[in-house]
Design a protein around this motif. Structure first.
Motif, short mmCIF file in Angstrom:
data_model
loop_
_atom_site.label_atom_id
_atom_site.label_comp_id
_atom_site.label_asym_id
_atom_site.label_seq_id
_atom_site.Cartn_x
_atom_site.Cartn_y
_atom_site.Cartn_z
N THR A 22 -2.88 5.40 -11.62
CA THR A 22 -3.36 4.25 -10.85
C THR A 22 -2.95 2.95 -11.52
O THR A 22 -2.54 1.98 -10.86
CB THR A 22 -4.89 4.31 -10.70
N GLU A 62 0.83 -1.21 0.00
CA GLU A 62 0.00 0.00 0.00
C GLU A 62 0.86 1.26 0.00
O GLU A 62 0.56 2.23 -0.67
CB GLU A 62 -0.95 -0.01 1.21
N LYS A 90 0.99 3.98 -3.02
CA LYS A 90 0.72 5.40 -2.75
C LYS A 90 1.86 6.26 -3.28
O LYS A 90 1.63 7.27 -3.97
CB LYS A 90 0.55 5.61 -1.25
N LYS A 91 3.09 5.88 -2.98
CA LYS A 91 4.24 6.69 -3.41
C LYS A 91 4.44 6.62 -4.92
O LYS A 91 4.85 7.59 -5.55
CB LYS A 91 5.51 6.25 -2.67
N SER A 100 0.97 2.51 -10.76
CA SER A 100 1.52 2.84 -9.44
C SER A 100 2.49 1.80 -8.94
O SER A 100 3.33 2.09 -8.08
CB SER A 100 0.38 3.05 -8.43
N TYR A 160 2.07 6.26 -7.13
CA TYR A 160 1.02 7.11 -7.69
C TYR A 160 1.44 8.59 -7.61
O TYR A 160 1.30 9.34 -8.57
CB TYR A 160 -0.28 6.88 -6.92
N GLU A 161 1.97 8.99 -6.45
CA GLU A 161 2.37 10.38 -6.28
C GLU A 161 3.55 10.74 -7.18
O GLU A 161 3.60 11.84 -7.74
CB GLU A 161 2.75 10.63 -4.81
#
Length: 907
Positions: A863, A839, A843-844, A866, A846-847
């Motif tokens: 997405t 997870e 998240k990282k 990612s 995606y950013e």
């Protein structure tokens, strides 16, 4: 106060000469008055010296020796503050001066005993090469060569290096005497002192004790010798006995300093003296440099030097001098004490009366340690006033610290070559280090840097509630920069300028015979000498934290952990300071790399785990970042402990569990290296005899890693009769063609390359610029067997490539050596922190892809990628460039995320 810069171009020099004349008058007048009007009782004397045994001075030399000009040298230690580290090194400039006289006598005697070589057969001309008149000049110059030194020898004059008045004076003197390099203040002062009227009067009285007359122009020639300038039209290099490549000064101080410090002396002085030679040469026979320099027309000239058979003694001098600089003169504690003396001198020069160059002559070594009001007024050359209360306490306190040996310590360390620097090949790191070192050498930039360090230091001390030893406005005198500094090489004094004399009398400059000697000696110091920030002991940890922040944020310089060792910092204590600052929020707006190490990275096994990652990525040599010279690949992309630690620290945002999982994941990343690609092609050829003797070409353009891989598989060329060619070249020949690459994922990139080759519409254009084949090249590609060989990849990608090739009329075989690719799912299967890590990675990733290749990406696109293109979380990289199918956080650079293996775009 600056002397007037206007008027004659030598105004500053003349003003300094007048001050030196006044100094000589003040020192000598009482002594001269005492000597005049009565017969002198001075006799020649012998002295017992711990280095050379019995020394001998003539009666006229004793008169000079007993004068205040020489006797003040008893109160000036040869090594300045060296005795703080080497307790026995309390020898003085006077002892050294006597030793130099002794060495000059030995040098002259050695040459005169042999005579000058005057024929090609090595025959010598009997008689003294250096007559008694020249010998007397040399001996007197040797005795007086150091009379220009002030308290603590070189320490006080080096403290004035940054003083503008002194710098202007040295520059004007350089122009005045037309010398390539600036003279030291002590050398300049000695030159003028021995030429002063009072000293000339002393010489006249001294020679009244002997039936001999003083040599002609004695004091003038002494002054020239002290500057290392010629004094005789026939014996051309006589000045080198006083200031030159193998001068008497070096012969004494190399031996004396080493013995008094208790360190070995590797120079064989007796052999060097025995190997001194002289040769008579016509002007046409002189070495080029000497031939251009001579002005008088003579039938023959004398060149002095070292016998060619003893030339290696010159290397001994270079090495001995280099080692003494490393072990004694530049010892870190010696430099720490010097920084304290420097601050005293700076303050005295700033607030004293008269010219700053006068300061070193107003005190003795011991007086500097007792700076009460009377001594302070003597040093200033004026009375104290109320305004002095703002700085005088600092001088008194530093004096007390020196007296009580309450010395500064190392707070910070850096070097031009930093041990264990995993970023040393990174162009950004090289540029940052160069910029920082340059800043340290420029007074204004260095002051600005130190101002920032002190500003941070004050803030840190306030947060930690740690008292400062002085008012913050005076901290600049307690937190001192000492930059790396090579052994000084004065013009004409390096051993390469010595002359080697052959048996037939031919003279050749030593640099021609051994040009590498000076460079390796300089390089030794340059690579070992460190820069430091010195400070009181109680501030050391705070100074380190402040300095590392300024160095990183201002210059972008990453410091290897070895610099903590060189700064004598205990890592745990520095980390304690960092943690307290972190708790106070001090690091909230500062780079992650400067913050305390996360708890998970402090475990006992952390070094082993970091090393596992480094070992797994040993063969990775990814793209270097661009520097001033443009983009270039090389070792800058290698991954060491520092890179891994810096990268993993980013996972601390997800907690210690995620940090631990990151280390486990990174240790399983597969590098597709040279061996993997060669093994893949070997396996393919062994099972596909049709392609033996094929042309091997890269898949893509020269900017693709395939171009390098094609070179690697040349290892198999002879065994399998292969020909390494570009695709354009391969199409000319009838052999089958093998296109080699490291990885195929979805097959999009390989298909896109193929479609561009064939000039057809692209199914899924990538952000990559490529060139199509010419019409005849496309036709030829459909006429012979073609193979695509990948070291690793997916079955889906392989099948897609074969299908698209068939659609384009190409008889193609796609081969993947192994489809077993480590991924987040496989590596973290059963791992207690699997979900948390994936997870975090998602998240990282995606950013980090919000802006990719200069293009803003939408949510859906990010997405779907990612965890890498295809979202399979693959854990692999080629040796040169990480594929986009790999887990995104390994290669993506964005939103503050710093990748471990950044990609080079193919635009």
């Amino acid at each position: 106060m600056n002397d007037a810069a206007a008027g004659r171009p030598d105004d500053l020099v003349r003003a300094h000469e007048e001050r030196v004349n006044a100094l000589a008058e003040r020192l000598l007048r009482p002594y001269l008055s005492a000597l005049s009007g009565r017969p002198s009782s001075k006799q020649a004397k012998e002295f017992n010296d711990p280095i050379w045994g019995t020394l001998y001075l003539h009666s006229e030399e004793i008169v000079v020796l007993d004068s205040p000009v020489l006797q003040r040298l008893r109160r000036i230690r040869q090594l300045g503050v060296g005795h703080y580290v080497y307790p026995a090194a309390t020898h003085t400039r006077l002892e050294h001066s006597l030793g130099v006289v002794h060495q000059v006598q030995r040098m002259v005697s050695s040459i005169n005993d042999r005579g000058a070589i005057s024929g090609e057969n090595g025959q010598t001309t009997p008689g003294d090469v250096i007559d008694e008149d020249l010998l007397r000049v040399l001996r007197m110059a040797a005795l007086c060569h150091d009379v220009g030194h002030g308290f603590m020898s070189h320490v006080s004059e080096y403290a004035l290096d940054s003083n503008r008045d002194c710098e202007d004076l040295r520059l004007q003197f350089q122009q005045f005497i037309q010398r390539p390099q600036k003279s030291q203040l002590s050398e300049m002062t000695a030159h003028f002192l021995v030429k002063s009227p009072a000293f000339a009067e002393l010489i006249d009285i001294a020679y009244s004790t002997t039936p001999r007359h003083p040599p002609e122009d004695l004091t003038e020639r002494m002054g020239q010798l002290i500057l290392g300038r010629p004094i005789d039209e026939k014996v051309l290099l006589l000045h080198e006995f006083i200031s030159g490549p193998f001068d008497a000064d070096k012969m004494d101080y190399l031996a004396r300093d080493a013995m008094m410090c208790g360190v070995p002396n590797i120079t064989d002085i007796p052999r060097l003296v025995q190997k001194l030679r002289a040769t008579e040469r016509s002007k046409e026979q002189l070495p080029d440099g000497l031939r251009r320099a001579v002005k008088a027309q003579r039938a023959a000239y004398v060149v002095t030097g070292v016998a060619a058979s003893g030339g290696r003694t010159l290397d001994e001098i270079a090495l001995a001098r280099t080692l003494l600089f490393d072990k004694v003169y530049r010892h870190q504690k010696v430099r720490a004490v010097e920084s304290m003396v420097t601050q005293i001198v700076i303050l005295l020069a700033e607030h004293g009366a008269g010219h700053a160059s006068d300061i070193p002559f107003r005190l003795s070594d011991d007086q500097l340690l007792e700076l009460n009001d009377d001594a302070l007024e003597q040093a200033l050359g004026r009375q104290l006033v109320d305004d002095d209360a703002s700085w005088a306490p600092v001088v008194r306190d530093l004096s007390r610290c020196l007296r009580d040996r309450d010395l500064f310590v190392r707070g910070f360390a850096f070097a031009s070559v930093m041990t264990g620097d995993d970023y040393r090949d990174d162009p950004d790191q090289k540029d940052a280090l160069r910029a920082f070192l340059d800043a340290c050498t420029m007074p204004a930039a260095a002051a600005e840097f130190m101002g920032e360090v002190i500003q941070l230091l004050v803030g840190i001390a306030d947060i930690l509630d740690q008292p400062l030893p002085v008012d913050p406005s005076q901290l600049a005198h307690y937190v001192c920069l000492s930059r790396p500094k090579p052994a000084p090489r004065l013009d004409g004094s390096d051993t390469g300028r010595a002359h080697l004399i052959e048996a037939d009398g031919k003279a050749t400059q030593a640099s021609v015979d051994a040009a590498e000697t000076s460079p390796w000696a300089d390089a030794y110091i340059a690579t070992r000498d460190l820069g430091h920030i010195f400070c009181p002991r109680q501030l050391a940890h705070l100074v380190y934290v402040a300095a590392e922040n300024v160095v990183f944020e201002r210059f972008g310089l990453r410091l290897p952990s070895s610099m903590q060792h060189y700064a004598k910092q205990v890592p745990s204590e520095v980390d304690t300071v960092r943690r307290k600052l972190q708790e106070a929020g001090w690091y909230d707006d500062r780079p992650l790399e400067l913050r305390p190490i996360p708890e998970a990275l402090r475990a006992g096994d952390i070094e082993d785990r970091l090393q596992k990652v480094v070992d797994a990525l040993t063969n990775y040599q990814g793209p270097a970042r661009a520097d001033d010279a443009g983009s270039k690949a090389g070792g800058a992309g290698s991954v060491g402990r520092a890179q891994v630690l810096s990268y993993v620290r980013q996972f601390a945002e997800g907690g210690d569990d995620v940090v631990n999982a990151a280390l486990d994941v990174l240790a399983q990343v597969r590098v597709i290296d040279r061996d993997a690609v060669v093994s893949s092609l070997r396996a393919f050829l062994d099972s596909n005899e049709t392609f033996r003797g094929a042309s091997i070409a890269p898949l893509g353009s020269p900017k693709d890693s395939s171009a390098v891989l094609t070179y690697f598989v040349g290892d198999l060329a002879e065994e399998y009769e292969l020909n390494i060619r570009s695709l354009d070249q391969a199409l000319i020949y009838p052999e089958p063609i093998v296109l080699v690459d490291d990885f195929i994922g979805t097959g999009r990139q390989a298909v896109d390359i193929l479609q561009v080759y064939m000039g057809v519409e692209r199914d899924d254009p990538l952000d990559e610029e490529r060139e199509t084949l010419p019409d005849d090249g496309r036709a030829l590609l459909t006429t012979r067997p073609v193979a695509f060989v990948f070291a690793t990849g997916t079955e889906a990608g392989r099948m897609k490539l074969e299908e698209k090739a068939a659609e384009l009329g190409i008889d193609a075989t796609a081969y993947v050596h192994t489809s077993e690719i480590p991924s987040l799912d496989s590596v973290l299967n059963g791992h207690p922190h699997r979900v948390a890590f994936i997870e975090f990675a998602r998240k990282k990733g995606y950013e980090a892809t919000a802006m990719l290749n200069g293009e803003e990406r939408d949510d859906e696109w990010r997405t779907e990628r990612s965890l890498g293109y295809g979202n399979r979380g693959l854990l692999l990289t080629s040796a040169f460039n990480t594929p986009t199918a790999a887990t995104t956080i390994l290669w993506a650079d964005g939103a503050g995320w710093v990748p471990l293996m950044p990609r080079r775009t193919k635009r």
